[in-house]
Design an enzyme around this catalytic site. Structure first.
Site, PDB file in Angstrom:
ATOM      1  N   ASN A 153       9.641   4.309   3.763  1.00 36.73           N
ATOM      2  CA  ASN A 153       9.397   4.118   4.751  1.00 36.73           C
ATOM      3  C   ASN A 153      10.427   3.070   5.131  1.00 36.73           C
ATOM      4  OD1 ASN A 153       5.869   4.027   5.302  1.00 36.73           O
ATOM      5  ND2 ASN A 153       6.964   3.199   2.856  1.00 36.73           N
ATOM      6  N   ARG A 156       0.528  -0.777  -0.149  1.00 41.19           N
ATOM      7  CA  ARG A 156      -0.166   0.027  -0.145  1.00 41.19           C
ATOM      8  C   ARG A 156       0.731   1.429  -0.192  1.00 41.19           C
ATOM      9  NH1 ARG A 156      -1.263   4.690   2.833  1.00 41.19           N
ATOM     10  NH2 ARG A 156      -0.612   3.734   4.419  1.00 41.19           N
ATOM     11  N   CYS A 194       4.544   9.542   1.220  1.00 40.51           N
ATOM     12  CA  CYS A 194       3.315  10.363   1.286  1.00 40.51           C
ATOM     13  C   CYS A 194       2.955  10.850  -0.241  1.00 40.51           C
ATOM     14  CB  CYS A 194       2.941  10.947   2.081  1.00 40.51           C
ATOM     15  SG  CYS A 194       0.512  11.935   2.516  1.00 40.51           S
TER      16      CYS A 194
END
Length: 306
Positions: free
Chosen positions: A250, A16, A241
């Protein structure tokens, strides 16, 4: 899940949070293979996809197809992100193990991300939580920009606590504190965790760090020292993001697992399988991944003396 001093739980968000920022569309079959490989490696939980409008995040347009075609491992929890009631309705039809909600503690970031105010979003989540309760699916509340906002700078701790309180009021079973653009540092992490735990000592807290400024694993360790045992990470260290300037990947799953294993802290994850999946992903995406362990090898991967 029972918390032990010698065990951490890692949720992989690559399918995701990782894929959403890739410049080229990731084929559905690649996503499914990555998720199946993470399951096979023993990853505790996987954030499989997001049920968002495809115009907002084109990479997530195949959310239903991905969810309905993965091989489910009984030991893995398959989670999905939803931004609103419509997304929750779609998601629940695919039998997720958990719905993850997200709202920004920062008003400006929430408007950039969700096009409404922080507490407007939380008010809408009341109905989402009711829908999930009727379906028997747990909800986790994510607090983006918990450690800083790319538009506003510092975010007041009281604001973070207020968002958590509203999540708990609507029935969230756990919360995630997210360092959306990598603005955290170890001391800020420790202070924040202490304040949250002082108010809700038995709350299950998850941490979501980015390595934007190279402090990702230092922040993980700072949270671990304060008693946190649940961490998000992304295979290969990809992600970020799309609605936050300067957001990079991340923290990397294999780097995080390698660090904990070096400290004799169990993760339940097969690091060799994880590295094999990361190598395949690098080939499939056609560009180098940020993963350090992928480049250097495991810490005790020794070499012949010249």
């Amino acid at each position: 899940m029972k918390v032990s001093d010698n065990r951490v739980w890692i949720s992989d968000v690559c399918p995701r949070d990782g894929f959403q920022i890739e410049p080229e569309l990731v084929p559905t079959e690649v996503k499914i293979k990555v998720i199946d490989a993470l399951s096979a490696a023993g990853v505790t939980a996987i954030e499989v996809t997001a049920f968002v409008h495809p115009k907002a995040v084109p990479q997530m347009a195949d959310a239903e197809e991905v969810m309905l075609n993965i091989k489910r491992n009984p030991g893995t929890r398959y989670e999905v992100l939803v931004p609103n009631y419509r997304g929750a309705e779609r998601a629940l039809r695919t039998n997720p193990d958990q719905l993850n909600l997200v709202v920004s503690a920062s008003e400006s970031h929430n408007r950039s991300n969700l096009r409404r105010g922080t507490f407007e979003t939380l008010n809408e989540f009341v109905e989402v939580a009711k829908l999930c309760a009727e379906a028997g699916v747990p909800v986790r509340g994510g607090v983006a920009t918990s450690f800083g906002c790319p538009f506003e700078g510092k975010v007041a701790r009281s604001r973070v606590l207020e968002v958590i309180a509203q999540y708990l009021d609507l029935g969230a079973e756990s919360v995630t504190l997210a360092d959306t653009t990598g603005m955290a540092n170890p001391e800020l992490v420790r202070e924040t965790v202490r304040d949250v735990k002082a108010k809700w000592p038995h709350l299950e807290i998850h941490m979501h760090f980015h390595n934007t400024r190279g402090m990702g694993l230092a922040n993980v360790y700072a949270a671990y020292v304060e008693g946190i045992r649940h961490f998000d990470a992304s295979l290969g260290g990809i992600g970020g993001c799309p609605f936050a300037p300067g957001a990079t990947g991340n923290i990397c799953t294999e780097d995080t697992v390698n660090m904990f294993h070096d400290m004799n802290i169990a993760t339940g994850i097969d690091l060799d399988q994880l590295l094999a999946a990361s190598r395949r992903l690098e080939r499939q995406l056609g560009h180098q991944l940020p993963s350090q362990v992928l480049k250097a090898g495991k810490t005790m991967e020794l070499h012949p003396h010249p």
